[in-house]
Design a protein around this motif. Structure first.
Motif, PDB file in Angstrom:
ATOM      1  N   ASP A  31      31.127  29.569 -19.369  1.00 50.47           N
ATOM      2  CA  ASP A  31      30.647  30.000 -18.053  1.00 50.47           C
ATOM      3  C   ASP A  31      31.786  30.612 -17.236  1.00 50.47           C
ATOM      4  OD1 ASP A  31      32.161  27.784 -17.447  1.00 50.47           O
ATOM      5  OD2 ASP A  31      30.601  26.735 -16.326  1.00 50.47           O
ATOM      6  N   ALA A  32      32.939  30.812 -17.886  1.00 48.75           N
ATOM      7  CA  ALA A  32      34.093  31.394 -17.196  1.00 48.75           C
ATOM      8  C   ALA A  32      34.860  32.322 -18.124  1.00 48.75           C
ATOM      9  CB  ALA A  32      35.002  30.287 -16.683  1.00 48.75           C
ATOM     10  N   ALA A  77      36.966  36.863  -9.587  1.00 44.34           N
ATOM     11  CA  ALA A  77      35.666  36.805 -10.254  1.00 44.34           C
ATOM     12  C   ALA A  77      34.998  38.165 -10.427  1.00 44.34           C
ATOM     13  CB  ALA A  77      34.734  35.868  -9.484  1.00 44.34           C
ATOM     14  N   ASN A  78      35.311  39.130  -9.596  1.00 42.65           N
ATOM     15  CA  ASN A  78      34.674  40.442  -9.686  1.00 42.65           C
ATOM     16  C   ASN A  78      35.648  41.543 -10.082  1.00 42.65           C
ATOM     17  OD1 ASN A  78      31.821  39.994  -8.994  1.00 42.65           O
ATOM     18  ND2 ASN A  78      32.695  39.186  -7.101  1.00 42.65           N
ATOM     19  N   ILE A  79      36.743  41.151 -10.726  1.00 41.57           N
ATOM     20  CA  ILE A  79      37.695  42.135 -11.238  1.00 41.57           C
ATOM     21  C   ILE A  79      37.504  42.232 -12.745  1.00 41.57           C
ATOM     22  CG2 ILE A  79      40.114  42.765 -11.481  1.00 41.57           C
ATOM     23  CD1 ILE A  79      40.686  41.110  -8.981  1.00 41.57           C
ATOM     24  N   SER A  80      37.117  43.397 -13.213  1.00 41.96           N
ATOM     25  CA  SER A  80      36.927  43.617 -14.650  1.00 41.96           C
ATOM     26  C   SER A  80      37.101  45.097 -14.956  1.00 41.96           C
ATOM     27  CB  SER A  80      35.534  43.152 -15.094  1.00 41.96           C
ATOM     28  OG  SER A  80      35.448  43.118 -16.510  1.00 41.96           O
ATOM     29  N   GLY A  81      37.547  45.368 -16.170  1.00 33.72           N
ATOM     30  CA  GLY A  81      37.740  46.741 -16.606  1.00 33.72           C
ATOM     31  C   GLY A  81      38.954  47.419 -16.020  1.00 33.72           C
ATOM     32  N   LEU A 113      43.719  36.599 -12.206  1.00 28.79           N
ATOM     33  CA  LEU A 113      42.570  37.238 -12.841  1.00 28.79           C
ATOM     34  C   LEU A 113      41.572  36.225 -13.394  1.00 28.79           C
ATOM     35  CD1 LEU A 113      44.335  40.199 -14.672  1.00 28.79           C
ATOM     36  CD2 LEU A 113      42.823  40.340 -12.681  1.00 28.79           C
ATOM     37  N   CYS A 114      42.038  35.014 -13.664  1.00 29.15           N
ATOM     38  CA  CYS A 114      41.157  33.966 -14.193  1.00 29.15           C
ATOM     39  C   CYS A 114      40.722  32.974 -13.118  1.00 29.15           C
ATOM     40  CB  CYS A 114      41.838  33.231 -15.340  1.00 29.15           C
ATOM     41  SG  CYS A 114      42.147  34.284 -16.777  1.00 29.15           S
ATOM     42  N   ILE A 124      31.516  38.070 -19.169  1.00 28.14           N
ATOM     43  CA  ILE A 124      32.920  38.031 -19.584  1.00 28.14           C
ATOM     44  C   ILE A 124      33.670  39.160 -18.901  1.00 28.14           C
ATOM     45  CG2 ILE A 124      34.528  38.201 -21.524  1.00 28.14           C
ATOM     46  CD1 ILE A 124      32.178  37.188 -23.306  1.00 28.14           C
ATOM     47  N   ARG A 125      34.719  38.806 -18.198  1.00 21.87           N
ATOM     48  CA  ARG A 125      35.564  39.800 -17.534  1.00 21.87           C
ATOM     49  C   ARG A 125      36.728  40.163 -18.447  1.00 21.87           C
ATOM     50  NH1 ARG A 125      38.147  37.654 -13.853  1.00 21.87           N
ATOM     51  NH2 ARG A 125      37.631  35.483 -14.289  1.00 21.87           N
TER      52      ARG A 125
END
Length: 262
Positions: free
Chosen positions: A136-137, A246-250, A240-241, A181-182
């Motif tokens: 879940d993380a 939580a809304n940082i990806s890519g 980042l973790c 998954i980020r």
């Protein structure tokens, strides 16, 4: 949750750090341990793994080559056995590769750089994807380099893999985002330590200048005129973790003091 609490990962995360027995990998593994995480590191150097076991009670270790499919499968089986799953993958393993003009490089050195730096990240993600989807993380951090956003003459195999990692990261973020998954890349700059010393020494020899002169050339290309420490990279990995990330990806995030050119 108070803002200060959002700035660090929750306790108990299950974390795998490749090449985690020294340098940047060790700093990241140590930082996660401080947050109460369960941490498994791999490395190809048994002596470094033994030293890590003594330095960090409770850390789990395994000897593994990320370019070996069998080693990676065994490593992920161990993560399942010891932790029951995986929440965070830090794809850190890599080598500097050869230094020299493109037509002077040995093919086996080029292949080794591609296999370890890029194929290795593919393999570890491939074998860990099922466990990360169960989390879940779920989060993946791929360690690239400022050489993944800037051309790097005389270091073409290394730069090619680091640009490839950025492409891998952005593609995985799209593919795995629907599973929660980020996926992000950290691009370290000139990181203080023995590995960077070897890089500077090799380039100095290739260009026929002194180590001191080459070091000054590197520093002159950094806006802040200083190297970064491995702990600076670890701090970004924790952020980042954390819930704050939580809304940082890519994203491909440089931690480099603003390296202008290399």
């Amino acid at each position: 949750m108070k803002m200060i609490e959002k700035m660090q990962p929750r306790a108990g995360l299950r974390v795998l750090v490749t090449a985690g027995a020294s340098g940047i990998g060790e700093a990241i593994a140590s930082a996660f341990l401080e947050t109460g995480a369960k941490v498994l590191i791999c490395d190809i150097d048994e002596a470094s793994l033994q030293r890590a076991e003594l330095a960090y009670p409770g850390i789990q270790t395994v000897k593994a080559d990320v370019a070996s499919e069998a080693d990676v499968a065994r490593m992920l089986d161990l993560a399942r056995e010891r932790f029951g799953g995986l929440d965070v993958l830090v794809n850190n393993a890599g080598i500097s590769g050869p230094t020299g003009a493109i037509d002077a490089l040995e093919l086996d050195e080029i292949r080794a750089t591609l296999d370890i730096n890029l194929l290795g990240q593919f393999l570890v993600v491939q074998k860990s994807a099922a466990m990360l989807r169960e989390s879940d993380a779920g989060a993946i951090i791929n360690v690239s380099s400022v050489a993944g956003r800037l051309g790097y003459g005389l270091r073409t195999p290394y730069a090619a893999t680091k640009w490839g990692i950025v492409g891998l990261t952005q593609s995985l973020a799209k593919e795995m985002g629907p599973d929660g998954i980020r996926v992000n890349a950290i691009l370290p700059g000139i990181v203080r330590g023995p590995r960077m010393e070897n890089v500077i020494r090799s380039r100095a020899e290739a260009e026929g200048v002194s180590y001191a002169d080459m070091e000054q050339q590197y520093l002159a290309n950094i806006s802040l005129r200083r190297m970064v420490d491995p702990e600076d990279i670890a701090s970004m990995a924790l952020f980042l973790c954390s819930p704050a990330g939580a809304n940082i990806s890519g994203q491909a995030i440089s931690v480099c003091g603003n390296v202008e050119t290399i």
